[in-house]
Enzyme design. Structure first.
Site, short mmCIF file in Angstrom:
data_model
loop_
_atom_site.label_atom_id
_atom_site.label_comp_id
_atom_site.label_asym_id
_atom_site.label_seq_id
_atom_site.Cartn_x
_atom_site.Cartn_y
_atom_site.Cartn_z
N CYS A 101 38.73 54.27 104.75
CA CYS A 101 38.48 54.64 103.32
C CYS A 101 39.67 54.99 102.56
CB CYS A 101 37.62 55.97 103.60
SG CYS A 101 38.66 57.44 104.06
N ASP A 332 13.98 46.00 50.24
CA ASP A 332 15.03 45.66 49.38
C ASP A 332 16.06 46.79 49.01
OD1 ASP A 332 14.61 43.02 50.23
OD2 ASP A 332 13.61 42.47 47.99
#
Length: 534
Positions: A101, A332
């Site tokens: 590990c 727009d």
């Protein structure tokens, strides 16, 4: 007492002599009792299981006494409280890092960094899930240790399947659950599923080269990709280890693995909460405000936008890292949005705060002379995807201020009120051709009505199919929209102002609620009728 059995003796013997830590020995003994990993393993009890055999082997060993490892258990009260692993030590007192590990389970690397990262983020959560990214070479080292004990186990007539060995990642999570919860005041419960994730990535540069021999033995498993910095990913290494024969592996890699001189280090700890979705409606009153930031050729043209005005107070309150904005259609820059408002939804990325009452959500509704937000609420992820569903089938209402070149009378425009379901062929307008594909789209104007102003101006109200280009219908766009208002009035026309009236738009994320409410009302009425009949 540790849950070890007589059959585990040869495994313990082999792994202790190889330099494995106590927790890795538990893993190879297939101990699945989580509590065994959370407390310091009682190594003395392990030693008793093979004491006689170990002593006999020590007497016949050819190694000089000063080079043989002396196993000691260093367990203090403080270590017991923290759940630290027992450390295998050399005779001269230097700690040996676990060969499997690389210290992750042995020293519980990253514990402090994990809790500090969570506290620093000041997240709002009930549970968290821990995600661990381990160096790919851990797979190689574990495979080497497994081969190291496999022969011994077979000689004893036992079987040790590699799949039965507890994974380092799993054992680490078992240990960290209680520790992180305790550090965070006991309010956090680590679970497998949680909206809040803490991820930690470990690296170990000293052993990075452990995987390199696999590229020569299994080249088909390691193919370079654009998004990966290294070809030695965990998945690629696991795939190669499944293919390589044991004999070939042992020719290229030592068994057991070599002793490392340093432990793994947590490279990065990240905290991430799943996105929170909010939705509502907005009205836009300004004719110089784009819906999204307006940037042309890298230069910003407008100082603000609808989405930025809406997002500012919401981002601040939720303490989110960013957002994605979506709306049902768009207007727009010079078009106002009136009526009930345009539905919108926002995905808030990695929000640190996520709990708000209805009253608190109302306080986040932006209101100014430019925009107004209403019906703001927290919704599900599905609301975002349903936002644009069926847009082509929706009906939109508009009001346009029209200019005519030729003087007109009230009677000249009255025939427009009688036009129904007028089909248009609209070629992609010149003004959007830079971002839209060239195509001819059929759209329908369901109805129109007029209101005369003077000899050159009138209001035109339209009810159209969603996606209809109103400006192009009015001025014709150089003949790209047919028929158009110029053709109908036999004079040049232009549009001076345009408003979109959001009247028929139903919030998709409220549909389920209203369906359930209606169903409940109908059910109650039906029950009342049955009672009256009886």
């Amino acid at each position: 007492m540790l849950p070890l059995k007589e059959k585990d003796k040869p495994i313990i013997q082999k792994l202790l002599s190889a330099g494995c830590c106590a927790r890795c020995i538990l893993r190879f003994c297939c101990v699945s009792v989580q509590a065994a990993y959370r407390k310091p393993p009682e190594v003395r009890l392990m030693l008793q299981t093979y004491k006689s055999k170990d002593a006999a082997e020590s007497e016949t060993s050819e190694d000089p006494p000063n080079k043989r490892a002396k196993l000691e258990t260093s367990i203090t009260d403080a270590q017991s409280e923290e759940g630290a692993a027992a450390v295998v030590k050399l005779k001269d007192g230097d700690s040996r890092v676990c060969v499997v590990c690389l210290g992750i389970l042995q020293e519980l690397c990253g514990t402090t960094q994990i809790t500090e990262a969570v506290k620093a983020g000041n997240y709002e959560f009930d549970t968290l899930v821990l995600s661990v990214s381990l160096p790919a070479q851990l797979c190689v080292r574990e495979h080497s240790c497994w081969l190291h004990v496999k022969k011994e186990v077979r000689e004893k007539g036992l079987v040790l399947n590699k799949d039965d060995v507890i994974q380092v990642k799993e054992a680490f999570k078992w240990i960290m659950q209680g520790m992180v919860a305790k550090e965070l005041g006991g309010t956090a419960v680590v679970t497998k599923v949680s909206p809040f994730e803490v991820s930690v990535e470990f690296t170990h540069s000293e052993t990075d080269a452990d995987c390199h021999f696999l590229a020569a033995t299994c080249p088909d498993c390691f193919k370079p990709t654009k998004n990966k910095q290294s070809v030695f990913t965990r998945m690629a290494v696991v795939k190669a280890l499944e293919k390589i024969p044991d004999g070939k592996f042992l020719k290229h890699y030592p068994c057991p693995p070599k002793q490392p001189t340093s432990s793994c280090s947590p490279q990065e700890v990240q905290c991430l909460r799943v996105s929170v979705f909010v939705a509502g409606r907005y009205n836009k009153f300004c004719r110089s405000l784009p819906q999204t930031p307006w940037v042309i050729d890298g230069e910003r043209r407008m100082e603000s936008s609808v989405e930025e005005l809406i997002a500012a107070p919401i981002l601040s309150a939720f303490r989110a890292d960013g957002f994605n904005f979506s709306s049902s259609g768009r207007e727009d820059v010079d078009v106002r949005t009136l009526g009930n408002g345009r539905p919108f939804a926002m995905e808030l990325l990695n929000p640190h705060k996520s709990r708000f009452s209805k009253e608190q959500m109302k306080q986040l509704q932006e209101s100014s002379d430019k925009i107004k937000v209403r019906d703001l609420q927290i919704v599900t992820r599905e609301a975002m995807s349903r936002m644009k569903e069926g847009e082509e089938e929706k009906t939109k209402s508009y009001t346009a201020l029209v200019w005519t070149q030729k003087p007109i009378q009230r009677e000249d425009i009255s025939f427009i009120d009688d036009i129904k379901d007028l089909t248009l062929d609209q070629k992609t307008p010149l003004r959007v051709l830079h971002r839209r594909a060239l195509a001819v789209r059929q759209r329908a104007i369901h109805s129109m009505s007029t209101r005369f102003l003077d000899s050159h101006h009138f209001y035109l109200r339209l009810k159209t199919q969603a996606g209809t280009y109103i400006k192009e219908f009015v001025h014709g766009d150089f003949g790209r929209t047919n028929p158009n208002l110029c053709q109908l009035l036999k004079t040049n026309t232009d549009i001076l102002e345009l408003d979109v009236e959001m009247k028929n738009m139903v919030l998709p994320f409220l549909c389920t609620y209203w369906y359930l409410f209606a169903f409940k009302c109908i059910k109650n009425c039906h029950f009342s009728l049955k009672q009256n009949v009886k």
